[in-house]
Structure formats: structure tokens, C-alpha cells
Motif scaffolding. Structure first.
Motif, mmCIF file in Angstrom:
data_model
loop_
_atom_site.group_PDB
_atom_site.id
_atom_site.type_symbol
_atom_site.label_atom_id
_atom_site.label_comp_id
_atom_site.label_asym_id
_atom_site.label_seq_id
_atom_site.Cartn_x
_atom_site.Cartn_y
_atom_site.Cartn_z
ATOM 1 N N LEU A 195 -8.539 -142.092 23.261
ATOM 2 C CA LEU A 195 -8.924 -142.903 22.110
ATOM 3 C C LEU A 195 -10.071 -142.254 21.353
ATOM 4 O O LEU A 195 -10.999 -141.717 21.960
ATOM 5 C CB LEU A 195 -9.378 -144.297 22.561
ATOM 6 N N THR A 196 -9.998 -142.308 20.024
ATOM 7 C CA THR A 196 -11.152 -141.987 19.197
ATOM 8 C C THR A 196 -11.901 -143.292 18.944
ATOM 9 O O THR A 196 -11.294 -144.270 18.506
ATOM 10 C CB THR A 196 -10.723 -141.377 17.857
ATOM 11 N N PRO A 197 -13.208 -143.368 19.261
ATOM 12 C CA PRO A 197 -13.933 -144.628 19.082
ATOM 13 C C PRO A 197 -13.790 -145.162 17.659
ATOM 14 O O PRO A 197 -13.959 -144.427 16.689
ATOM 15 C CB PRO A 197 -15.385 -144.247 19.386
ATOM 16 N N ARG A 198 -13.457 -146.433 17.530
ATOM 17 C CA ARG A 198 -13.237 -147.047 16.241
ATOM 18 C C ARG A 198 -14.550 -147.555 15.644
ATOM 19 O O ARG A 198 -15.379 -148.134 16.353
ATOM 20 C CB ARG A 198 -12.245 -148.214 16.358
ATOM 21 N N TYR A 199 -14.694 -147.350 14.350
ATOM 22 C CA TYR A 199 -15.846 -147.884 13.619
ATOM 23 C C TYR A 199 -15.624 -149.373 13.375
ATOM 24 O O TYR A 199 -14.530 -149.801 12.993
ATOM 25 C CB TYR A 199 -16.003 -147.141 12.297
ATOM 26 N N ILE A 200 -16.664 -150.187 13.596
ATOM 27 C CA ILE A 200 -16.568 -151.638 13.462
ATOM 28 C C ILE A 200 -17.375 -152.086 12.243
ATOM 29 O O ILE A 200 -18.605 -152.152 12.292
ATOM 30 C CB ILE A 200 -17.106 -152.355 14.716
ATOM 31 N N PRO A 201 -16.712 -152.392 11.111
ATOM 32 C CA PRO A 201 -17.450 -152.861 9.936
ATOM 33 C C PRO A 201 -17.713 -154.356 10.009
ATOM 34 O O PRO A 201 -17.059 -155.081 10.771
ATOM 35 C CB PRO A 201 -16.493 -152.537 8.785
ATOM 36 N N GLY A 202 -18.646 -154.828 9.207
ATOM 37 C CA GLY A 202 -18.900 -156.258 9.109
ATOM 38 C C GLY A 202 -20.129 -156.709 9.873
ATOM 39 O O GLY A 202 -20.621 -156.036 10.782
ATOM 40 N N VAL A 203 -20.623 -157.889 9.511
ATOM 41 C CA VAL A 203 -21.798 -158.495 10.141
ATOM 42 C C VAL A 203 -21.366 -159.219 11.408
ATOM 43 O O VAL A 203 -20.286 -159.802 11.468
ATOM 44 C CB VAL A 203 -22.480 -159.476 9.163
ATOM 45 N N SER A 204 -22.204 -159.189 12.427
ATOM 46 C CA SER A 204 -21.874 -159.800 13.711
ATOM 47 C C SER A 204 -21.463 -161.254 13.555
ATOM 48 O O SER A 204 -22.080 -162.026 12.819
ATOM 49 C CB SER A 204 -23.067 -159.692 14.662
ATOM 50 N N ALA A 205 -20.403 -161.631 14.277
ATOM 51 C CA ALA A 205 -19.943 -163.018 14.278
ATOM 52 C C ALA A 205 -20.521 -163.791 15.449
ATOM 53 O O ALA A 205 -20.277 -164.983 15.598
ATOM 54 C CB ALA A 205 -18.413 -163.057 14.337
#
Length: 721
Positions: A195-205
Motif C-alpha cells: 500500500l502507498t499511504p493515503r493522504y487524508i483531507p478534511g478537518v477531524s470529525a
């Protein structure tokens, strides 16, 4: 007795102030280290491909070594049946639950799970996702051995194995079916291994949620995962698509996650060439069957496995038809290759928008591959073309305000721009795509007849894929989107899904020496007129997926999966459409291939394509309430994994005393070959994480400075008691 009140002179503060920048730098360094999710546990001694068991009473991890991973591939015609086997051993002295994430091809139809402990084998069954979780949780609490496999993305899965005894070995086998691709007379099969680590966009929920790593992992429920990222507004399942640890470095010389590969290839036709692109394989042949094994026996799971085979001249199929009977029902897979009809004077002027990913996941060889790809793309521009270059990471930057003529001056500017591109930052794709689809040509230029093509160069390391697919469909307009997958382990689901939504296609560049060939193939294909308005007329009523045939480019085949019912059709089918602007049709006799034999896996491929077609309607207008029952019906009937179904295997025998503690921990993957070490990740807030850390320390420094300057000087008084 002297009672002396002593006050530190204010001037002493000024002696300390020169050292404050160094102190602030040290604090910042500590903040950076603590902000890295990869350092949530002491992982320096942990290798990729090792099941991680938590050591009771400490925050350290003990590795339970992966003894072996095995990939067994059987190919007949253009359908592959793949068995992925992974064996793990609990090397600790406590009962364990293992959790690991693994990739599969996005088109894979996962149809079988088997768990083996010692001589005992337990076959898994597909259940509705929530029911499977409940069954697994009950078995986990009761002390029964159990395995649960869930789909997090079309190409990303999570496996949980409960109640593994100290010193015990467990083997998990998954079987899936996938089709080979066929372009320009060559077949190809690509299987991801890491796996290539995925970028996580957005403000924490989940603001205020404690970090669930270390000793807290033992209390995780079946609904929780050990991902390094917490859910955000834009990626609510971020913890499920990010393993606990970032991938670790490995090599073929001393593999941390060893894998063996065996391939049995029966193409059904004589072959001119068979090659594995990224692995050294030993090849043997018996008649028209080929066997391939790894030359050194094992390799590191740090890059995709890709096999290609090319028929001898004159043997390449113009049409192929494969069938399979399952439970009294007949299924088919059709491939038709339209002829290549294009003249150089028929190629229209183009407006090509090149979008290049310069985020942190592109560090190392990937960014060099991307720069070389873009360099070749600029070289193929013609004077009548227009172009622009857009680079993105955390921010989006366009070279020109609008597409410019591809003359020597502007191309030279672009070449210099590309030469200075470096990798770093986040992967904010959405603004870059929106910028690329924006047509900023003048009214006169918009009136000109030009093909508008967006070439998107990236590794696809994002977790908000569906959000991006929706944006592409909504904003594409008259453009076409073509994706270029970069690196040893690109996110194939995103690459292909984005190209499908953009009515284009995808190519892969995994090594520097492939750049010229792959980019040349890309531009040769997109320069040719489309095969459009294609339709397939069957001699009887059928259920075909995709129901609407997409436009094709030169060298690209038409593919349809078909359900015939309880009888195979007789006669012939008719394929027709516009080819190079002219009407074209072809009649094909419905004779199964190869050799009239049935093709195992055709029914599973039909079911997988139907599920994919149903899910694609969610991005258009359908509601999940309407789509979910239809997906469940197909997945349960064909026993396939889907977003709404999971595999669960439970041994009836109770293994663990319910009073014995059960620990839960995760398995990291190997870092994709050639990828540079990932930069530290920060929370996604109104400003960047580094900015917050710096501003906080700077504010502290200013507050201290003001405090010191406003303090009045005091006399030192001694009083006699």
C-alpha cells in the motif's frame, strides 16, 4: 537572624533571551516528532510484513514473523484465478487478535476465504456486513478462532484474526478472479502487493478523541481499527484505510515481508513473448502452457507484480467469447477489438492540460518518473496545440493563467517549470482537478475545434476517492481525463476510476526506463479518433454489464460481461458503431473460446461488474436505499465481497478461556520500492500543523518578552528580625 527577601534581577532575563530561539527550535522539534502518527509506537525495530503483537505491561511491540506469503495465479484465456495465502505465527506468550490491511486489484472478485489452524480448516461464508461483524465479535468474545475480511475500498481490504494462541500458526487463503487487460495486441495482468499511504483531507470529525494506540489497542471493538489517521469530515473511514504504522523499508536481499509467486499461463494461442516487468522469473513451457516462478524463490512485497504476454503475429484475437455455467445459469465474457483506422490528417488540434502531483508520497523515484513523463509530454506537442501545466501538493499552482500555444517560447518556459518541481506537502487533488477542468480560453478559441484532454500524473495516494469521482463527473464538461499511475504501488482503483469517470483511460509508469514507452503509448492512443456510439445486439435477451459501452481509443477492446439465463444463445451477435467518423459493424459467431471449454471465473466477473455498475449510480442520482438491496442480492448469491458484505470464518471449538486477556494489534506493509521516506503528518486544521506549532511557540515567546519588559525593577531589602 537575617530574614532576607531576594528578587532575581530583571536584567538576568535578558541573559536568557538569546537562548530562547534555540529552546523554541528544540520545542518545535519535539512537537514535530510527537505529531507524527508513524511514531505513535516505537517502530524503529519493527519490519514490514510482520504481525504486530502488543507486549503486555509496556508500550513496545513484539514481532510475530510472517513465515510466508504466496501468490498462486492460474490464467486461462484472459481470466485469472488467484489464490493469496499468508501464514502468520504468534510468537508472544499471550492470546492475540491480528489486524492487517492488504491491497487487491480493483476489478478483483473475491469469492472464497479459508482459515487454517494446524490441520483444521474453516471455510468462510459471505454475510451482510453488519451481521458478519456481529458473528465475528461473538466468536471473538467467546474464545473461538475466527477470521473477518472486509472491503474498505474496491482495492483495499482488512483482515482480522481472533484468538490465536501463543506459539500458534494461522494461515489465511483468499481466492479471487480478475480479467487480464488487452491493449495494442498485448495482454497484461497486474497484482498489487503493498500500500502507498493515503493522504487524508478534511478537518477531524472526532475532536477530543484519545489516540487509540499502544496499550489502549487491547480494548478495541470489532467496529474500530488501528489506522494512524482519525476520521475526518471528508474521509469518515480514515482509520479503516490507514494501517497503524507507515510502511517500513524492505529489500529482495533481506525481505521483511517475503513472497513467492507461481503462475500457470494458458493463453489459448501461441505466444511471441512472456515477461514479468518488475520481478525476475524462471520460465518453463509445455506446449502452449507456460509456468513461471520467482528466480530467487522469494521477493519483497514492495512493488506490484505485472505479467505481460503477446500473441505471435496473426494469432492476436479480433474477437473472443468465454463462457461458464454456475448453478444452472450461463454467463459470458465478450471481447471485440475494432480495427485501427486513422490518418494523420484526421487528428484534430488539442488543448492538453498536464496536472502533476508533487505531494510527499511522490518523493524519491516517483517524482523523477513524473518529471520525465511530463518532459516527454511537452516534447510531443505540435504547433497547432494549446497547453498548460498545473502542479499541486497542499496548494495548486498553474504555470499560465490559461492554455497557451505550444510554440518554442512557452514550451521552454514549461520545461524550466517542470525541472524545478520537487515532492513535499499534502495531496489536495480536488482544487487541482477543478482548475484543470476550467475552460479559460477566449470565446474565439473556444469556438475552434480542439480536443480538450487532461493528463493527470499521480500515484493516487488519497482516501477521498469517491469525492473526486463525483467531482470529475460533475465538472468534466467536454474534457477527457487520462491518468498516469506513478510509482511501484499506485492506487489502481483511483487511477482507473478517475479515468472511467473522465471518459479516458489509464496507463502505469512504475520504472524510469518505462517512461518513454508508456507515455508514447498514451499519446499515440489519445491522438486517434474515438470508436464511438458502440452497441452490441445479442440474439436473445441478456443482462450485460456495463449496460452502455464506453467510447474506445485505438488498440482498446470492447468488453462486456453477460448473463444469459438457463441456456446459451445460438447464432451470432452484431457489434456496430462509429469508427474514425464512419459506420462500422462486425458479426461474431457465439462459439466459446479457447477450444470450446468453459472458463472458470466468468460468472464471478459478471457479478463483480454488475456490482460496480450499481455502485456507480450512487454518484449520479440513485440513493443508497435503492442500490444497497440490489448489491446485496448479487453479492450474497455469488458469495462475493462488496461494500455491504464481508467474509467471516468461525471455528466452533472454543480455544481461549474467556478470562484470558486478548490483545489486538496490526500488521504494517512494506514501503513501495523507490518511494522516499514520508514526511511527518499533521492534523488538518484551518492552518497547517507546522504553522500552528510555530505560531504557538512564537506567541509564548512574545508573551514571555512582554512579561519581562513590564516587570518593574525592585530594590533588594534586608530586614533584621
Amino acid at each position: 537572624m537575617d530574614n532576607t527577601t531576594w528578587q532575581r534581577p530583571a536584567g538576568a532575563y535578558w541573559f536568557v533571551l538569546p537562548a530562547l530561539p534555540t529552546l523554541i527550535g528544540a520545542v518545535l522539534a519535539l512537537l514535530v516528532i510527537s505529531a507524527s502518527p508513524a511514531r505513535a509506537v516505537p517502530a524503529a525495530e519493527i519490519g514490514a510484513g510482520h504481525m504486530q503483537w502488543h507486549s503486555d505491561g509496556s508500550d513496545s511491540y513484539q514481532a510475530a514473523l510472517t513465515q510466508h506469503s504466496k501468490l498462486s495465479v492460474t490464467i486461462a484465456g484472459m481470466v485469472a484465478v488467484v489464490q493469496l495465502e499468508q501464514r502468520f505465527e504468534n510468537s508472544t506468550d499471550s492470546w492475540q487478535e491480528g489486524i492487517y490491511s492488504f491491497p487487491l486489484p480493483p476489478e478483483a472478485a473475491v469469492r472464497q476465504l479459508e482459515m487454517q489452524v494446524g490441520e483444521r480448516r474453516v471455510l468462510g461464508k459471505v454475510r451482510e456486513r453488519q451481521q458478519a461483524k456481529k458473528l465475528y465479535q461473538e466468536a471473538r468474545v467467546a474464545g473461538k478462532k475466527a477470521a473477518l475480511v472486509e472491503q474498505q475500498r474496491a482495492n483495499l481490504f482488512t483482515n482480522r484474526i481472533a484468538n490465536i494462541a501463543p506459539g500458534e500458526q494461522v494461515t489465511v487463503r483468499l481466492e479471487y478472479v480478475q480479467p487480464a487487460s488487452y491493449v495494442d495486441g498485448e495482454f497484461a495482468l497486474r497484482i498489487p502487493t503493498t500500500l502507498t499511504p493515503r493522504y487524508i483531507p478534511g478537518v477531524s470529525a472526532l475532536r477530543g478523541l484519545e489516540d487509540q494506540t499502544g496499550a489502549q489497542a487491547a480494548s478495541l471493538s470489532v467496529d474500530q481499527y488501528l489506522g494512524w489517521a482519525k476520521p475526518t469530515i471528508r474521509v469518515p473511514d480514515a482509520d479503516a484505510v490507514t494501517p497503524l504504522l507507515y510502511p517500513q523499508t524492505g529489500s529482495d536481499f533481506a525481505p521483511l515481508n517475503p513472497m513467492s509467486i507461481d503462475v500457470d499461463l494458458d493463453a489459448g494461442m501461441p505466444l511471441a513473448e512472456v515477461q514479468a516487468l518488475y520481478h525476475e522469473m524462471a520460465l518453463s513451457r509445455r506446449g502452449d502452457r507456460y509456468q513461471l516462478t520467482l528466480l530467487n524463490g522469494i521477493s519483497e512485497m514492495d512493488r506490484d507484480f505485472e505479467l505481460r504476454w503477446r500473441p505471435v503475429t496473426g494469432a492476436a484475437p479480433q474477437a473472443a467469447f468465454f463462457t461458464e455455467q454456475v448453478a444452472g445459469q450461463y454467463y459470458g465474457l465478450l471481447m471485440v477489438v475494432p480495427p485501427a483506422l486513422v490518418q494523420e490528417d484526421e487528428i484534430l488540434p488539442r488543448e492538453q492540460i498536464f496536472v502533476i502531483d508533487t505531494s510527499g508520497s511522490m518523493a524519491g523515484e516517483p517524482i523523477e518518473q513524473a518529471r520525465q513523463s511530463l518532459k516527454l509530454a511537452l516534447a510531443q506537442l505540435r504547433p497547432q496545440d494549446y497547453f498548460n501545466v498545473i502542479a499541486f501538493d497542499s496548494d495548486t499552482r498553474a504555470l499560465f493563467n490559461q492554455a497557451m500555444p505550444a510554440n518554442r517560447h512557452y514550451v521552454a518556459q514549461a520545461s524550466e517549470f517542470v525541472r524545478h518541481l520537487y515532492a513535499g506537502g499534502g495531496t489536495e487533488m480536488l482544487p487541482a482537478l477543478e482548475r484543470a477542468f476550467r475552460n479559460e480560453s477566449s470565446k474565439e478559441e473556444q469556438g475552434a475545434q480542439r480536443l480538450r484532454q487532461v493528463i493527470f500524473i499521480t500515484d493516487g495516494a488519497v482516501a477521498n476517492e469517491q469525492e473526486l469521482f463525483d467531482a470529475i463527473q460533475a465538472q468534466l464538461g467536454h474534457s477527457r481525463l487520462f491518468t498516469v499511475g506513478i510509482g511501484s504501488a499506485p492506487n489502481q482503483w483511483f487511477m482507473q476510476g478517475a479515468a472511467d469517470a473522465g471518459r479516458g483511460f489509464s496507463v502505469q509508469v512504475s520504472k524510469i526506463d518505462q517512461v518513454s514507452a508508456q507515455m508514447g503509448q498514451l499519446f499515440e492512443r489519445i491522438a486517434a479518433p474515438l470508436a464511438a456510439d458502440l452497441s452490441v445486439s445479442w440474439p436473445q435477451q441478456v443482462e450485460a454489464w456495463p449496460s452502455r459501452v464506453a467510447d474506445l481509443y485505438r488498440g482498446e477492446p470492447l468488453l462486456q460481461s453477460v448473463h444469459f439465463g438457463d441456456a446459451l444463445p445460438a447464432g451470432e451477435l452484431l457489434v456496430s458503431g462509429q469508427l474514425a467518423g464512419k459506420f462500422w459493424q462486425q458479426r461474431i459467431a457465439l462459439a466459446p473460446q479457447p477450444g470450446g471449454a468453459e472458463q472458470p471465473g466468468v460468472a464471478s466477473l459478471w457479478a463483480k461488474r454488475k456490482i460496480a455498475s450499481l455502485l456507480s449510480q450512487l454518484a449520479i442520482s440513485a440513493s443508497e436505499e435503492d442500490i444497497r438491496p440490489a448489491v446485496l442480492d448479487v453479492a450474497l448469491t455469488h458469495q462475493l465481497l462488496s461494500p455491504y458484505t464481508s467474509f467471516v470464518a468461525i471455528e466452533e471449538k472454543i480455544s481461549r478461556d474467556v478470562n484470558a486477556p486478548l490483545r489486538s494489534n496490526a500488521l504494517p506493509n512494506t514501503r513501495p520500492r523507490g518511494q522516499g521516506a514520508q514526511p511527518y503528518a499533521y492534523p488538518n486544521t484551518a492552518t497547517t500543523g507546522p504553522a500552528n506549532a510555530f505560531l504557538g511557540c512564537f506567541a509564548l515567546f512574545i508573551a514571555l518578552l512582554i512579561y519581562v519588559m513590564r516587570r518593574p525593577e525592585e530594590d533588594h531589602v534586608s530586614k533584621d528580625s
